[in-house]
Design a protein around this motif. Structure first.
Motif, PDB file in Angstrom:
ATOM      1  N   SER A 133       0.833  -1.196   0.000  1.00 13.60           N
ATOM      2  CA  SER A 133       0.000   0.000   0.000  1.00 13.60           C
ATOM      3  C   SER A 133       0.871   1.251   0.000  1.00 13.60           C
ATOM      4  CB  SER A 133      -0.934  -0.001   1.214  1.00 13.60           C
ATOM      5  OG  SER A 133      -0.157  -0.044   2.386  1.00 13.60           O
ATOM      6  N   GLY A 134       0.337   2.303  -0.564  1.00 10.95           N
ATOM      7  CA  GLY A 134       1.074   3.559  -0.627  1.00 10.95           C
ATOM      8  C   GLY A 134       0.411   4.525  -1.583  1.00 10.95           C
ATOM      9  N   ASP A 135       0.922   5.742  -1.590  1.00 14.22           N
ATOM     10  CA  ASP A 135       0.415   6.791  -2.474  1.00 14.22           C
ATOM     11  C   ASP A 135       1.401   6.907  -3.654  1.00 14.22           C
ATOM     12  OD1 ASP A 135      -0.039   9.156  -3.813  1.00 14.22           O
ATOM     13  OD2 ASP A 135      -0.187  10.385  -2.001  1.00 14.22           O
ATOM     14  N   PRO A 136       0.958   6.538  -4.861  1.00 13.00           N
ATOM     15  CA  PRO A 136       1.888   6.494  -6.004  1.00 13.00           C
ATOM     16  C   PRO A 136       2.627   7.819  -6.239  1.00 13.00           C
ATOM     17  CG  PRO A 136      -0.212   5.533  -6.615  1.00 13.00           C
ATOM     18  CD  PRO A 136      -0.390   6.102  -5.246  1.00 13.00           C
ATOM     19  N   LEU A 137       1.943   8.929  -6.118  1.00 10.62           N
ATOM     20  CA  LEU A 137       2.608  10.207  -6.389  1.00 10.62           C
ATOM     21  C   LEU A 137       3.648  10.549  -5.328  1.00 10.62           C
ATOM     22  CD1 LEU A 137       0.016  12.739  -7.860  1.00 10.62           C
ATOM     23  CD2 LEU A 137       2.115  11.848  -8.917  1.00 10.62           C
ATOM     24  N   LYS A 138       3.337  10.180  -4.094  1.00  8.29           N
ATOM     25  CA  LYS A 138       4.285  10.414  -3.002  1.00  8.29           C
ATOM     26  C   LYS A 138       5.510   9.516  -3.186  1.00  8.29           C
ATOM     27  CE  LYS A 138       4.353  10.647   2.037  1.00  8.29           C
ATOM     28  NZ  LYS A 138       4.611   9.305   2.612  1.00  8.29           N
ATOM     29  N   MET A 139       5.266   8.293  -3.595  1.00 11.42           N
ATOM     30  CA  MET A 139       6.387   7.373  -3.844  1.00 11.42           C
ATOM     31  C   MET A 139       7.250   7.895  -4.996  1.00 11.42           C
ATOM     32  SD  MET A 139       4.381   3.765  -3.408  1.00 11.42           S
ATOM     33  CE  MET A 139       5.766   2.629  -3.220  1.00 11.42           C
ATOM     34  N   ASN A 140       6.594   8.408  -6.030  1.00  6.40           N
ATOM     35  CA  ASN A 140       7.334   8.969  -7.157  1.00  6.40           C
ATOM     36  C   ASN A 140       8.219  10.129  -6.692  1.00  6.40           C
ATOM     37  OD1 ASN A 140       7.742   9.254 -10.158  1.00  6.40           O
ATOM     38  ND2 ASN A 140       6.937  11.279  -9.674  1.00  6.40           N
ATOM     39  N   ALA A 141       7.647  11.004  -5.882  1.00  2.66           N
ATOM     40  CA  ALA A 141       8.414  12.156  -5.386  1.00  2.66           C
ATOM     41  C   ALA A 141       9.592  11.691  -4.526  1.00  2.66           C
ATOM     42  CB  ALA A 141       7.498  13.091  -4.597  1.00  2.66           C
ATOM     43  N   GLY A 142       9.362  10.664  -3.702  1.00  2.00           N
ATOM     44  CA  GLY A 142      10.433  10.139  -2.848  1.00  2.00           C
ATOM     45  C   GLY A 142      11.552   9.515  -3.663  1.00  2.00           C
ATOM     46  N   TYR A 143      11.149   8.807  -4.699  1.00  2.00           N
ATOM     47  CA  TYR A 143      12.138   8.185  -5.585  1.00  2.00           C
ATOM     48  C   TYR A 143      12.970   9.250  -6.298  1.00  2.00           C
ATOM     49  CZ  TYR A 143      13.943   5.931  -9.793  1.00  2.00           C
ATOM     50  OH  TYR A 143      14.757   5.510 -10.814  1.00  2.00           O
ATOM     51  N   LEU A 144      12.301  10.279  -6.813  1.00  2.89           N
ATOM     52  CA  LEU A 144      13.024  11.348  -7.522  1.00  2.89           C
ATOM     53  C   LEU A 144      13.981  12.079  -6.582  1.00  2.89           C
ATOM     54  CD1 LEU A 144      10.258  12.853  -9.867  1.00  2.89           C
ATOM     55  CD2 LEU A 144      12.008  11.147 -10.406  1.00  2.89           C
ATOM     56  N   GLN A 145      13.536  12.308  -5.344  1.00  2.00           N
ATOM     57  CA  GLN A 145      14.428  12.940  -4.369  1.00  2.00           C
ATOM     58  C   GLN A 145      15.650  12.056  -4.118  1.00  2.00           C
ATOM     59  OE1 GLN A 145      14.309  16.117  -3.089  1.00  2.00           O
ATOM     60  NE2 GLN A 145      16.385  15.526  -2.443  1.00  2.00           N
ATOM     61  N   GLY A 146      15.410  10.746  -4.080  1.00  2.00           N
ATOM     62  CA  GLY A 146      16.525   9.798  -3.917  1.00  2.00           C
ATOM     63  C   GLY A 146      17.520   9.892  -5.069  1.00  2.00           C
ATOM     64  N   LEU A 147      16.990  10.066  -6.276  1.00  2.00           N
ATOM     65  CA  LEU A 147      17.887  10.206  -7.442  1.00  2.00           C
ATOM     66  C   LEU A 147      18.750  11.454  -7.310  1.00  2.00           C
ATOM     67  CD1 LEU A 147      15.708   9.287 -10.570  1.00  2.00           C
ATOM     68  CD2 LEU A 147      17.507   7.908  -9.513  1.00  2.00           C
ATOM     69  N   ILE A 148      18.167  12.515  -6.766  1.00  2.84           N
ATOM     70  CA  ILE A 148      18.938  13.752  -6.560  1.00  2.84           C
ATOM     71  C   ILE A 148      19.988  13.510  -5.467  1.00  2.84           C
ATOM     72  CG2 ILE A 148      18.818  16.177  -5.822  1.00  2.84           C
ATOM     73  CD1 ILE A 148      15.854  16.104  -6.951  1.00  2.84           C
ATOM     74  N   ASP A 149      19.559  12.901  -4.361  1.00  2.00           N
ATOM     75  CA  ASP A 149      20.481  12.652  -3.238  1.00  2.00           C
ATOM     76  C   ASP A 149      21.679  11.796  -3.660  1.00  2.00           C
ATOM     77  OD1 ASP A 149      18.696  14.051  -1.702  1.00  2.00           O
ATOM     78  OD2 ASP A 149      17.781  12.275  -0.771  1.00  2.00           O
ATOM     79  N   HIS A 150      21.421  10.836  -4.537  1.00  2.00           N
ATOM     80  CA  HIS A 150      22.479   9.881  -4.913  1.00  2.00           C
ATOM     81  C   HIS A 150      23.150  10.235  -6.246  1.00  2.00           C
ATOM     82  CE1 HIS A 150      21.699   7.041  -1.653  1.00  2.00           C
ATOM     83  NE2 HIS A 150      20.417   7.273  -1.845  1.00  2.00           N
ATOM     84  N   ALA A 151      22.873  11.434  -6.767  1.00  2.00           N
ATOM     85  CA  ALA A 151      23.427  11.806  -8.080  1.00  2.00           C
ATOM     86  C   ALA A 151      24.949  11.756  -8.053  1.00  2.00           C
ATOM     87  CB  ALA A 151      22.956  13.206  -8.467  1.00  2.00           C
ATOM     88  N   ARG A 152      25.538  11.190  -9.096  1.00  6.56           N
ATOM     89  CA  ARG A 152      27.008  11.163  -9.191  1.00  6.56           C
ATOM     90  C   ARG A 152      27.437  11.115 -10.661  1.00  6.56           C
ATOM     91  NH1 ARG A 152      27.074   5.229  -6.483  1.00  6.56           N
ATOM     92  NH2 ARG A 152      26.696   4.005  -8.348  1.00  6.56           N
ATOM     93  N   LEU A 153      28.572  11.730 -10.917  1.00  7.44           N
ATOM     94  CA  LEU A 153      29.123  11.752 -12.269  1.00  7.44           C
ATOM     95  C   LEU A 153      29.766  10.420 -12.602  1.00  7.44           C
ATOM     96  CD1 LEU A 153      30.795  15.256 -12.168  1.00  7.44           C
ATOM     97  CD2 LEU A 153      29.049  14.563 -13.820  1.00  7.44           C
ATOM     98  N   LEU A 154      29.808  10.097 -13.870  1.00  4.10           N
ATOM     99  CA  LEU A 154      30.546   8.916 -14.309  1.00  4.10           C
ATOM    100  C   LEU A 154      32.029   9.252 -14.403  1.00  4.10           C
ATOM    101  CD1 LEU A 154      28.124   7.513 -17.008  1.00  4.10           C
ATOM    102  CD2 LEU A 154      28.777   6.394 -14.875  1.00  4.10           C
ATOM    103  N   LYS A 155      32.825   8.205 -14.399  1.00  7.63           N
ATOM    104  CA  LYS A 155      34.285   8.359 -14.441  1.00  7.63           C
ATOM    105  C   LYS A 155      34.711   9.132 -15.695  1.00  7.63           C
ATOM    106  CE  LYS A 155      38.325   5.374 -13.985  1.00  7.63           C
ATOM    107  NZ  LYS A 155      38.875   4.990 -15.284  1.00  7.63           N
ATOM    108  N   GLY A 156      35.488  10.148 -15.495  1.00 11.67           N
ATOM    109  CA  GLY A 156      36.020  10.900 -16.626  1.00 11.67           C
ATOM    110  C   GLY A 156      35.132  12.028 -17.127  1.00 11.67           C
ATOM    111  N   ALA A 157      33.915  12.111 -16.586  1.00  9.10           N
ATOM    112  CA  ALA A 157      32.962  13.105 -17.104  1.00  9.10           C
ATOM    113  C   ALA A 157      33.421  14.532 -16.812  1.00  9.10           C
ATOM    114  CB  ALA A 157      31.573  12.857 -16.533  1.00  9.10           C
TER     115      ALA A 157
END
Ligand SMILES: [Mg+2]
Length: 227
Positions: free
Chosen positions: A80-104
């Protein structure tokens, strides 16, 4: 100079997506009070892929995409959960874990001295721009084109029309497209009449009919193509 204009894809070209995505998903699941298991991420990924295909075919819009991918996940797992809230949480996670690839960073630092550059990315605006800002590469680019903001995506010609408007219509021969996706970056660039560079760090076999102009395994090889 062969290509004074460089158009870079973001995900799995300059920024890692494969690594941070499951981490973002796990972070969101924990916030939602669910226990993370890799199998759950696999279920999410499957639904997400089908929803992106529907989006690319114009069957659903980007608003629907944001909720549907988690609605499918909840239906498939019985959680159970709220799909839009989960989407927002996931996107925030992508921002929190953002990292460049080697050599970029090294590549951008070098080529930005004598090239003009733009980002061409298929993705959602509320996550692409903050991720770019977080890893500190925004200053290298004249323009950042996000599919979600303009209502069309690679490989469609409309996306490239818009990009060319934004960058002032340079001769097509002066533009090099660099990306990891044969079906969006390379196909789109090629159909639009541009030179293409397939970034293929894992040396994947090309099982498509799309033939990139160049293929590279390390980002530093871009330097050989443009000098
Ligand atoms: Mg990509």
């Amino acid at each position: 100079m062969k290509h004074p204009w460089l158009l870079f894809d973001i995900d799995n070209t300059l920024l890692d997506f494969t690594g941070p995505s499951p981490l973002a998903f796990a972070q969101m699941m924990e916030q939602e009070g669910h226990t993370f298991e890799p199998a759950l991420y696999t279920i999410y990924k499957k639904g997400n892929l089908s929803v992106w295909h529907e989006f690319e075919e114009g069957k659903i819009d980007a608003i629907e995409l944001r909720s549907k991918r988690f609605r499918l996940f909840l239906e498939a797992t019985g959680l159970s959960g709220d799909p839009l809230k989960m989407n927002a949480g996931y996107l925030q996670g992508l921002i929190d874990h953002a990292r460049l690839l080697k050599g970029a960073k090294e590549l951008l630092e070098k080529v930005s001295k004598n090239h003009r550059m733009a980002i061409i990315t298929n993705g959602l605006k509320e996550v692409q721009r903050p991720r770019i800002a977080k890893v500190g590469i925004g200053q290298y680019f004249d323009k950042i084109i996000v599919s979600d903001e303009i209502g069309s995506a690679k490989p469609h010609a409309d996306f490239f029309h818009y990009t060319f408007q934004q960058i002032g219509h340079p001769p097509k021969s002066e533009v090099l497209v660099i990306g990891d996706s044969l079906n969006s970056d390379i196909k789109g660039g090629q159909n639009y009449g541009l030179t293409t560079c397939w970034y293929n760090p894992n040396n994947l076999k090309n099982n498509t009919e799309v033939q990139p102009t160049h293929s590279i395994q390390a980002l530093s090889e871009v330097l050989d193509l443009i000098s």
